[in-house]
Scaffold this motif. Structure first.
Motif, short mmCIF file in Angstrom:
data_model
loop_
_atom_site.label_atom_id
_atom_site.label_comp_id
_atom_site.label_asym_id
_atom_site.label_seq_id
_atom_site.Cartn_x
_atom_site.Cartn_y
_atom_site.Cartn_z
N ARG A 178 19.07 31.22 -9.65
CA ARG A 178 18.78 32.66 -9.57
C ARG A 178 19.76 33.41 -10.46
O ARG A 178 20.97 33.12 -10.47
N PHE A 179 19.23 34.35 -11.21
CA PHE A 179 20.06 35.30 -11.95
C PHE A 179 19.57 36.70 -11.61
O PHE A 179 18.36 36.96 -11.62
N ASP A 180 20.51 37.58 -11.29
CA ASP A 180 20.12 38.95 -10.95
C ASP A 180 21.06 39.94 -11.62
O ASP A 180 22.20 39.62 -11.96
N PHE A 181 20.53 41.13 -11.82
CA PHE A 181 21.28 42.23 -12.41
C PHE A 181 20.96 43.49 -11.63
O PHE A 181 19.78 43.81 -11.40
N SER A 182 21.99 44.20 -11.20
CA SER A 182 21.77 45.42 -10.41
C SER A 182 22.67 46.54 -10.92
O SER A 182 23.77 46.30 -11.41
N ILE A 183 22.17 47.76 -10.79
CA ILE A 183 22.93 48.95 -11.16
C ILE A 183 22.75 49.98 -10.05
O ILE A 183 21.65 50.16 -9.52
N LEU A 184 23.85 50.62 -9.68
CA LEU A 184 23.82 51.60 -8.60
C LEU A 184 24.67 52.80 -9.01
O LEU A 184 25.79 52.63 -9.51
#
Length: 524
Positions: free
Chosen positions: A464-470
């Motif tokens: 799994r690879f994930d990218f998040s921005i908040l």
């Protein structure tokens, strides 16, 4: 013109027939030796002294020290030669009164006898003291020039004709080990090689047996030695296998600060990067300055720039295959390292000695801590960045023919920024932004040896690879009212996969790899 050709053909046939008759006459001449046994060298010397022929051979073509016992039924020169040289990779050539032992691709046999049966030697090559598998170690017979290489789990299978053979086991950075083995049945042997980093005199020889062995085609493939990796210059105290690969011909790192690398004109997304057989979608930290591979956790690494095997599908430019350490089977070991960029800790050892082992390694950057004193100069703005890696592996030997591996990797990059964009008395406004991305990998493998020539590896993987921005906007006025706006996004790619791979070794000149697999992609 036709008459001339007929005459030439006729004379050639007479010449060949004359040679055959001459050869038969020399080999049929009566001979009686006094010795009943001895080494090949001793018996050939006595044959030459007891007859009117001269003999010539190269010492590296024969196992001159091999003991031979005569049957007592020999009556001629040819009988003695076939008895003494049976099983050697030579052929007997007669030139007038001279007997020449020329190199041959198959062992010598008595005329009219059935073909010698091949027996198979199988086993594993591992590092002495830790039990780590040595990948692509050479296993070869310098006399017959037959050999093979160990697979990704240190397993090898080598079939040779019946007889006594001198087998060499060789790996870069390790002392070569030689075993005298009698191939009279199917055999199994496990080899442990010791490290040998002393630099000795190098002799360049065009007929080096190690180069002549029939191993797998390695066109465009480079295997990196982890011992040599530690001797290369490092960036901010971090040894990096991907940076080392960029020193190879055809591999380019691109612009400074850009993630990825480029192979022979391809794109950065056209490289398949595997860790223990699991795809790694983001292989870098700190915008490409450091890779996700902690050097203390790596057992072996290779890059193949072309002619990929069919089992590695889905990419065009290159294949990077990285294998984690399996853990020391015999004793506990640990390592602590500190650099300008990060610190690392690793520990390994046996859970059950010589049966179950573990390996655990962690790494974290110092950047966010080092930046704290500097940020005071920028007023109300606060920023921070850090990354970390965690590698873990358990290796359990179920039986002589079965072994399972459970491995995992967790890596994360985080960046945060807090800015107070206005402050008037009790009225404040702030902007908090955070970005996070990383890989999670898990792999369960089962190795099974079906027989001397068939090896199987069954793998279940998760990646799994994930990218998040908040982002959060906060306003507060005189403590009488409070307002917060929060928005963000998250994207990921997740894979579940299973595959079965078989390695079949019918003979030293051929190896067959086959199998099948399935993968489920989930994009969001």
């Amino acid at each position: 013109m036709a008459v001339r050709q007929i005459i030439i053909i006729f004379l050639s046939m007479l010449f060949v027939a004359g040679n055959l008759v001459g050869q038969g006459q020399i080999l049929d001449q009566p001979l009686k030796l006094q010795a009943q046994s001895g080494t090949i060298s001793e018996l050939l010397t006595e044959i030459e002294a007891s007859s009117d022929v001269r003999m010539a051979w190269a010492s590296n073509q024969l196992r001159e020290d091999r003991k031979v016992r005569l049957t007592g039924q020999e009556k001629s020169l040819g009988d003695y030669l076939y008895t003494v040289l049976e099983g050697e990779y030579v052929r007997i050539v007669v030139r007038r009164n001279r007997v020449i032992l020329a190199q041959a691709g198959k062992p010598l046999q008595l005329p009219g006898t059935p073909k010698l049966r091949n027996w198979t030697l199988r086993g594993q090559v591992r590092e002495k003291g830790s039990g780590e598998a040595l990948i692509a170690a050479a296993v070869y017979d310098p006399v017959s020039k037959q050999g093979t290489y160990t697979n990704d789990f240190g397993f090898f299978s080598l079939s040779l004709p019946k007889g006594i053979h001198q087998i060499h086991f060789q790996y870069v950075g390790y002392a070569t080990q030689t075993r005298i083995i009698d191939f009279d049945q199917a055999l199994e042997i496990d080899i442990q090689l010791e490290t040998d980093l002393e630099i000795e005199t190098i002799e360049i020889n065009s007929s080096d047996a190690a180069q002549d062995l029939h191993g797998p085609t390695l066109m465009g493939r480079h295997t990196l030695s982890m011992e040599k990796e530690g001797a290369l210059p490092v960036l901010l105290g971090e040894a990096d296998i991907l940076k080392t690969m960029q020193l190879l011909p055809g591999v380019h790192g691109g612009m400074d600060g850009a993630a990825g690398f480029f192979v022979r004109g391809g794109g950065a997304d056209q490289n398949l990067i595997n860790l223990d057989g699991v795809p790694v979608y983001n292989a870098s930290h700190l915008i490409g300055i450091v890779s996700v591979f902690n050097s203390v956790a790596i057992n072996s690494a290779s890059i193949q720039k072309g002619a990929f095997p069919a089992r590695y599908s889905g990419r065009l430019s290159s294949l990077v295959d990285v294998h984690m350490k399996e853990g020391n089977m015999e004793k506990f070991e640990g390592e602590v390292g500190m650099g300008l960029l990060s610190s690392r800790l690793s520990i390994e050892g046996p859970i059950i000695k010589n049966k179950t082992s573990f390996f655990l390694s962690g790494r974290r950057t110092w950047l966010d801590l080092l930046a704290i004193p500097v940020q005071i100069l920028f007023g109300n703005a606060r920023a921070g960045y850090f990354f970390h890696d965690l590698n873990a592996k358990i290796n359990h030997r179920i039986s002589k023919n079965d072994r399972i591996f459970l491995s995992g990797y967790l890596g994360r990059d985080k960046f945060r920024l807090r800015d107070v964009y206005f402050q008037r008395g009790a009225d404040t406004g702030s902007d908090n932004t955070s970005l996070a991305w990383g890989n999670q990998i898990a792999s369960l493998r089962w190795n099974h040896i079906f027989g001397p020539r068939l090896f199987a590896n069954t793998t279940l993987t998760y990646s799994r690879f994930d990218f998040s921005i908040l982002q959060e906007l906060t306003q507060n006025a005189d403590s009488s009212w409070f307002q917060k706006l929060r928005f963000g996004s998250n994207a990921f790619i997740k894979d579940w996969a299973g595959r079965v791979d078989f390695d079949f070794y019918p003979n030293p000149n051929h190896s067959i790899h086959f199998g099948g697999g399935s993968i489920y992609h989930n994009f969001s």
